[in-house]
Design a protein around this motif. Structure first.
Motif, PDB file in Angstrom:
ATOM      1  N   UNK A 112      45.027  43.050  88.316  1.00  0.00           N
ATOM      2  CA  UNK A 112      46.175  43.939  88.488  1.00  0.00           C
ATOM      3  C   UNK A 112      47.015  43.487  89.682  1.00  0.00           C
ATOM      4  N   UNK A 113      48.286  43.091  89.450  1.00  0.00           N
ATOM      5  CA  UNK A 113      49.144  42.672  90.564  1.00  0.00           C
ATOM      6  C   UNK A 113      49.458  43.827  91.508  1.00  0.00           C
ATOM      7  N   UNK A 114      49.708  43.493  92.749  1.00  0.00           N
ATOM      8  CA  UNK A 114      50.108  44.484  93.745  1.00  0.00           C
ATOM      9  C   UNK A 114      51.370  45.211  93.287  1.00  0.00           C
ATOM     10  N   UNK A 115      51.383  46.509  93.460  1.00  0.00           N
ATOM     11  CA  UNK A 115      52.566  47.299  93.137  1.00  0.00           C
ATOM     12  C   UNK A 115      52.545  47.941  91.769  1.00  0.00           C
ATOM     13  N   UNK A 116      51.559  47.588  90.929  1.00  0.00           N
ATOM     14  CA  UNK A 116      51.465  48.191  89.608  1.00  0.00           C
ATOM     15  C   UNK A 116      50.419  49.298  89.597  1.00  0.00           C
ATOM     16  N   UNK A 117      50.630  50.290  88.741  1.00  0.00           N
ATOM     17  CA  UNK A 117      49.688  51.395  88.613  1.00  0.00           C
ATOM     18  C   UNK A 117      48.376  50.889  88.000  1.00  0.00           C
ATOM     19  N   UNK A 118      47.223  51.398  88.476  1.00  0.00           N
ATOM     20  CA  UNK A 118      45.952  50.977  87.877  1.00  0.00           C
ATOM     21  C   UNK A 118      45.734  51.553  86.480  1.00  0.00           C
ATOM     22  N   UNK A 119      46.550  52.524  86.071  1.00  0.00           N
ATOM     23  CA  UNK A 119      46.466  53.094  84.724  1.00  0.00           C
ATOM     24  C   UNK A 119      47.721  52.698  83.954  1.00  0.00           C
ATOM     25  N   UNK A 120      47.522  51.965  82.862  1.00  0.00           N
ATOM     26  CA  UNK A 120      48.648  51.413  82.100  1.00  0.00           C
ATOM     27  C   UNK A 120      48.505  51.750  80.614  1.00  0.00           C
ATOM     28  N   UNK A 121      49.509  52.355  79.978  1.00  0.00           N
ATOM     29  CA  UNK A 121      49.446  52.632  78.541  1.00  0.00           C
ATOM     30  C   UNK A 121      49.657  51.360  77.719  1.00  0.00           C
ATOM     31  N   UNK A 122      48.841  51.157  76.681  1.00  0.00           N
ATOM     32  CA  UNK A 122      48.973  49.964  75.856  1.00  0.00           C
ATOM     33  C   UNK A 122      50.106  50.069  74.843  1.00  0.00           C
ATOM     34  N   UNK A 123      50.495  51.290  74.492  1.00  0.00           N
ATOM     35  CA  UNK A 123      51.576  51.530  73.525  1.00  0.00           C
ATOM     36  C   UNK A 123      51.347  50.722  72.233  1.00  0.00           C
ATOM     37  N   UNK A 124      52.248  49.810  71.902  1.00  0.00           N
ATOM     38  CA  UNK A 124      52.166  49.078  70.630  1.00  0.00           C
ATOM     39  C   UNK A 124      51.007  48.086  70.583  1.00  0.00           C
ATOM     40  N   UNK A 125      50.341  47.853  71.705  1.00  0.00           N
ATOM     41  CA  UNK A 125      49.244  46.890  71.758  1.00  0.00           C
ATOM     42  C   UNK A 125      47.878  47.539  71.517  1.00  0.00           C
ATOM     43  N   UNK A 126      47.863  48.839  71.238  1.00  0.00           N
ATOM     44  CA  UNK A 126      46.599  49.580  71.146  1.00  0.00           C
ATOM     45  C   UNK A 126      45.610  48.928  70.177  1.00  0.00           C
ATOM     46  N   UNK A 127      46.030  48.683  68.953  1.00  0.00           N
ATOM     47  CA  UNK A 127      45.117  48.166  67.929  1.00  0.00           C
ATOM     48  C   UNK A 127      44.577  46.793  68.294  1.00  0.00           C
ATOM     49  N   UNK A 128      45.445  45.931  68.799  1.00  0.00           N
ATOM     50  CA  UNK A 128      45.018  44.583  69.186  1.00  0.00           C
ATOM     51  C   UNK A 128      43.999  44.625  70.312  1.00  0.00           C
ATOM     52  N   UNK A 129      44.267  45.460  71.310  1.00  0.00           N
ATOM     53  CA  UNK A 129      43.349  45.573  72.445  1.00  0.00           C
ATOM     54  C   UNK A 129      42.014  46.162  71.995  1.00  0.00           C
ATOM     55  N   UNK A 130      42.064  47.185  71.151  1.00  0.00           N
ATOM     56  CA  UNK A 130      40.833  47.790  70.644  1.00  0.00           C
ATOM     57  C   UNK A 130      39.991  46.762  69.901  1.00  0.00           C
ATOM     58  N   UNK A 131      40.614  45.953  69.053  1.00  0.00           N
ATOM     59  CA  UNK A 131      39.881  44.954  68.286  1.00  0.00           C
ATOM     60  C   UNK A 131      39.227  43.919  69.200  1.00  0.00           C
ATOM     61  N   UNK A 132      39.890  43.556  70.285  1.00  0.00           N
ATOM     62  CA  UNK A 132      39.302  42.600  71.224  1.00  0.00           C
ATOM     63  C   UNK A 132      38.054  43.182  71.887  1.00  0.00           C
ATOM     64  N   UNK A 133      38.139  44.428  72.343  1.00  0.00           N
ATOM     65  CA  UNK A 133      36.964  45.060  72.951  1.00  0.00           C
ATOM     66  C   UNK A 133      35.831  45.183  71.940  1.00  0.00           C
ATOM     67  N   UNK A 134      36.145  45.593  70.713  1.00  0.00           N
ATOM     68  CA  UNK A 134      35.119  45.722  69.677  1.00  0.00           C
ATOM     69  C   UNK A 134      34.466  44.373  69.381  1.00  0.00           C
ATOM     70  N   UNK A 135      35.264  43.320  69.343  1.00  0.00           N
ATOM     71  CA  UNK A 135      34.731  41.985  69.055  1.00  0.00           C
ATOM     72  C   UNK A 135      33.842  41.481  70.181  1.00  0.00           C
ATOM     73  N   UNK A 136      34.254  41.745  71.416  1.00  0.00           N
ATOM     74  CA  UNK A 136      33.435  41.339  72.564  1.00  0.00           C
ATOM     75  C   UNK A 136      32.085  42.055  72.518  1.00  0.00           C
ATOM     76  N   UNK A 137      32.115  43.354  72.228  1.00  0.00           N
ATOM     77  CA  UNK A 137      30.861  44.104  72.134  1.00  0.00           C
ATOM     78  C   UNK A 137      29.949  43.523  71.056  1.00  0.00           C
ATOM     79  N   UNK A 138      30.521  43.225  69.906  1.00  0.00           N
ATOM     80  CA  UNK A 138      29.731  42.708  68.797  1.00  0.00           C
ATOM     81  C   UNK A 138      29.104  41.355  69.131  1.00  0.00           C
ATOM     82  N   UNK A 139      29.890  40.464  69.727  1.00  0.00           N
ATOM     83  CA  UNK A 139      29.390  39.121  70.008  1.00  0.00           C
ATOM     84  C   UNK A 139      28.461  39.085  71.212  1.00  0.00           C
TER      85      UNK A 139
END
Length: 279
Positions: A112-139
């Motif tokens: 996280x770069x300086x000056x940005x909020x530690x909580x960030x909404x994924x908005x249109x990236x939600x599904x892609x991000x979810x799939x990455x986390x699910x894949x990491x868990x599976x592997x």
């Protein structure tokens, strides 16, 4: 048929000497609310939490945040935070922890770069991000190398996301409470008392206690206890140190007293907590 030729003349997200490594992935459902993580920090890890359902209230570097479905929460190394959403409802999260992260012009183990909020909404990236986390868990269960490369893909994706779409943090002027919290974070393992904190901040103990609770939501001494317990939880989960050793490490000379404080705060003994986490 469509065929794409990616431009390989890109600048890598990671420093040349960097080899980020997945240390663990944690999938936390609603049933984990009975095992919250108290205030703690990581010296050599960066953590990314993804809220895939529900809402939660998080304390990060002395500030309270509400995170909801679709939000990412970033913990750079040395960021003091709790986990699992406080009094949130229906909360479900993934968390990955990464070591060896080096990004040019940023401190080690910082995403996280300086000056940005530690909580960030994924908005249109939600599904892609979810799939990455699910894949990491599976592997992670069977193919550590694949899980590691998927984690690098996630980090690259999130670094670009923060660079292009990151929401700035709302700036706050440092306060007396900020100074007091910093003193506690540096000295919580010592036998500090409210008067010691007041003396370090050149103020009246009663006045400081009132301000601290109004800003942080906890009394200064309650914050001291949660810092100690949070680090104890880290050691219970990630080391094979004995409970007596852990008690001494976080500032308790009496192991029995430490265990009583732990059970009072978490409704289970340190040994029970370790067994539930490390099964």
């Amino acid at each position: 048929m469509l065929q794409y030729f990616p431009n390989h003349r890109y600048r890598s997200t990671f420093s040349k000497s960097s080899t980020p490594r997945l240390e663990y992935i944690c999938h936390v459902g609603e049933d984990a609310s009975h095992m919250p993580r108290s205030m703690h920090e990581h010296d050599h890890l960066c953590e990314i939490v993804f809220v895939y359902q529900g809402t939660g209230i998080y304390m990060i570097d002395g500030r309270r945040y509400t995170a909801q479905k679709g939000d990412l929460i970033f913990y750079n190394s040395h960021s003091v935070h709790d986990e699992f959403g406080g009094t949130g409802s229906g909360l479900g999260t993934y968390c990955v922890a990464v070591s060896g992260l080096r990004i040019d012009d940023m401190p080690a183990d910082h995403l996280l770069p300086t000056g940005l909020s530690p909580v960030q909404p994924t908005r249109s990236h939600f599904t892609e991000v979810l799939h990455l986390f699910e894949s990491i868990e599976q592997e992670a269960k069977n193919h550590a190398e694949i899980a590691n490369y998927l984690t690098m893909a996630l980090l690259t994706k999130l670094a670009a996301f923060l660079r292009e779409e990151g929401i700035p943090e709302k700036q706050q002027t440092p306060t007396l409470v900020t100074e007091a919290r910093s003193f506690i974070d540096k000295n919580y393992k010592e036998n500090i008392r409210l008067n010691d904190i007041a003396k370090a901040t050149h103020t009246n103990a009663y006045y400081l206690s009132h301000l601290f609770k109004a800003e942080v939501g906890l009394s200064p001494m309650k914050y001291v206890i949660l810092r100690r317990l949070g680090e104890a939880q880290n050691l219970l989960i990630n080391t094979d140190m004995t409970i007596t050793q852990i008690a001494a490490q976080v500032g308790y000379n009496n192991s029995n007293y430490f265990q009583n404080v732990f059970k009072s705060a978490l409704n289970m003994t340190p040994g029970e907590y370790r067994r539930k986490w490390t099964v």
